[in-house]
Design an enzyme around this catalytic site. Structure first.
Site, mmCIF file in Angstrom:
data_model
loop_
_atom_site.group_PDB
_atom_site.id
_atom_site.type_symbol
_atom_site.label_atom_id
_atom_site.label_comp_id
_atom_site.label_asym_id
_atom_site.label_seq_id
_atom_site.Cartn_x
_atom_site.Cartn_y
_atom_site.Cartn_z
ATOM 1 N N GLY A 1 -6.416 9.323 -7.626
ATOM 2 C CA GLY A 1 -5.786 10.468 -7.281
ATOM 3 C C GLY A 1 -6.342 11.415 -6.231
ATOM 4 O O GLY A 1 -6.162 12.638 -6.282
ATOM 5 N N LYS B 1 5.591 2.023 -19.526
ATOM 6 C CA LYS B 1 6.780 1.303 -18.816
ATOM 7 C C LYS B 1 8.074 1.542 -19.640
ATOM 8 O O LYS B 1 9.248 1.600 -18.817
ATOM 9 C CB LYS B 1 6.428 -0.283 -18.925
ATOM 10 C CG LYS B 1 5.873 -0.981 -17.866
ATOM 11 C CD LYS B 1 6.013 -2.303 -17.687
ATOM 12 C CE LYS B 1 5.521 -2.770 -16.359
ATOM 13 N NZ LYS B 1 4.505 -3.805 -16.388
ATOM 14 N N LEU C 1 1.544 2.155 -8.358
ATOM 15 C CA LEU C 1 1.675 0.850 -8.314
ATOM 16 C C LEU C 1 2.726 0.006 -8.917
ATOM 17 O O LEU C 1 3.086 -1.136 -8.481
ATOM 18 C CB LEU C 1 0.530 -0.026 -8.784
ATOM 19 C CG LEU C 1 -0.864 0.553 -7.935
ATOM 20 C CD1 LEU C 1 -2.383 -0.088 -8.633
ATOM 21 C CD2 LEU C 1 -0.992 0.338 -6.656
ATOM 22 N N LEU D 1 6.908 -0.747 -9.162
ATOM 23 C CA LEU D 1 8.156 -0.626 -8.544
ATOM 24 C C LEU D 1 9.276 0.558 -9.041
ATOM 25 O O LEU D 1 9.305 0.526 -10.221
ATOM 26 C CB LEU D 1 8.901 -1.957 -8.587
ATOM 27 C CG LEU D 1 10.196 -2.148 -7.633
ATOM 28 C CD1 LEU D 1 9.695 -2.124 -6.080
ATOM 29 C CD2 LEU D 1 11.146 -3.503 -7.857
ATOM 30 N N HIS E 1 1.782 3.939 2.424
ATOM 31 C CA HIS E 1 1.193 2.410 2.299
ATOM 32 C C HIS E 1 0.134 2.347 3.332
ATOM 33 O O HIS E 1 0.042 2.927 4.325
ATOM 34 C CB HIS E 1 2.339 1.503 2.713
ATOM 35 C CG HIS E 1 1.893 -0.014 2.509
ATOM 36 N ND1 HIS E 1 1.651 -0.492 1.193
ATOM 37 C CD2 HIS E 1 1.602 -0.940 3.499
ATOM 38 C CE1 HIS E 1 1.260 -1.681 1.482
ATOM 39 N NE2 HIS E 1 1.150 -1.697 2.733
ATOM 40 N N ASP F 1 7.870 -1.594 -0.414
ATOM 41 C CA ASP F 1 7.648 -1.121 1.058
ATOM 42 C C ASP F 1 8.550 -1.364 1.969
ATOM 43 O O ASP F 1 8.358 -1.720 3.236
ATOM 44 C CB ASP F 1 6.144 -1.988 1.444
ATOM 45 C CG ASP F 1 5.193 -1.493 0.517
ATOM 46 O OD1 ASP F 1 4.961 -0.351 -0.040
ATOM 47 O OD2 ASP F 1 4.200 -2.461 0.145
ATOM 48 N N GLU G 1 -4.856 9.226 5.801
ATOM 49 C CA GLU G 1 -3.853 9.708 4.672
ATOM 50 C C GLU G 1 -4.291 11.144 4.462
ATOM 51 O O GLU G 1 -3.084 11.899 4.244
ATOM 52 C CB GLU G 1 -4.063 8.898 3.534
ATOM 53 C CG GLU G 1 -3.720 7.481 3.370
ATOM 54 C CD GLU G 1 -4.267 6.723 2.316
ATOM 55 O OE1 GLU G 1 -3.741 5.609 2.284
ATOM 56 O OE2 GLU G 1 -5.115 7.113 1.589
#
Length: 198
Positions: free
Chosen positions: A20, A66, A93, A95, A112, A153, A182
């Site tokens: 984080g 999930k 991480l 999708l 990314h 991505d 970043e």
């Protein structure tokens, strides 16, 4: 004590799976803004440092699994209630599901740690990216900030920044250079996108 926000405050929701540091950097960047605010950090990992960092900075921290993301509409409904102006994936991480992408078109962005379209896709995250870039003897790497679509991505690029790679660089030293990019650019790009959509 945070400054009073205006009624037209732009809201950011962050998704993160890891330590984080990017989430914390973004929260701190906007802490003194009168019209942009990080309203929540969501994570799929109980042990994610992102949740503790958010909590320590008085930002709502939410854990989900999930099922809540993919099978029920729990995460989608939480987002609808918050009505964010932008959703930021900062080291998330999994999708992202199409139902959320369709609900928030062109409002979900990801960062990314490489120059897409190279070194992207499923499984390419964190140190794996930097190790592969070094193994391939690339002369430069960088960051890509892009819109999120249904494939890892592959969304349209918003911004890229590059850094050179020296012969003595390792995956660890390259990672440090990428983190610097970043921290410097991600909050600024978020701010530009929010101000552009006024």
């Amino acid at each position: 004590m945070s400054k009073k926000k205006s009624p037209n405050t732009k809201k950011i929701v962050i998704f993160a799976s890891g330590s984080g540091t990017n989430a914390e950097n973004i929260i701190k960047y906007f802490q003194n803004s009168k019209n942009i605010e990080v309203v929540a950090v969501l994570s799929n990992r109980r042990s994610a440092g992102a949740l503790k960092r958010a909590h320590d900075l008085n930002v709502k921290a939410l854990l989900f699994d999930k099922e809540a993301l993919y099978q029920t509409n729990d995460v989608l409904n939480v987002l609808k209630d918050m009505n964010p102006d932008i959703i930021v994936l900062a080291g998330f991480l999994w999708l992202f599901p199409s139902n959320i992408i369709q609900e928030f078109p062109d409002k979900i962005i990801n960062i990314h740690p490489a120059l897409l379209p190279k070194y992207g896709g499923k499984g390419m995250y964190g140190s794996r990216v930097h190790e592969t870039v070094i193994e391939d003897k690339e002369k430069e790497s960088g960051i890509t900030i892009h819109y999120v679509n249904e494939k890892y991505d592959e969304g349209n690029t918003i911004f890229q920044a590059t850094t050179g790679i020296e012969n003595h660089d390792t995956a660890e030293s390259l990672a440090a250079k990428i983190h610097d990019l970043e921290y410097r650019h991600f909050p600024e790009v978020i701010q530009q996108l929010l101000e552009k959509n006024n």
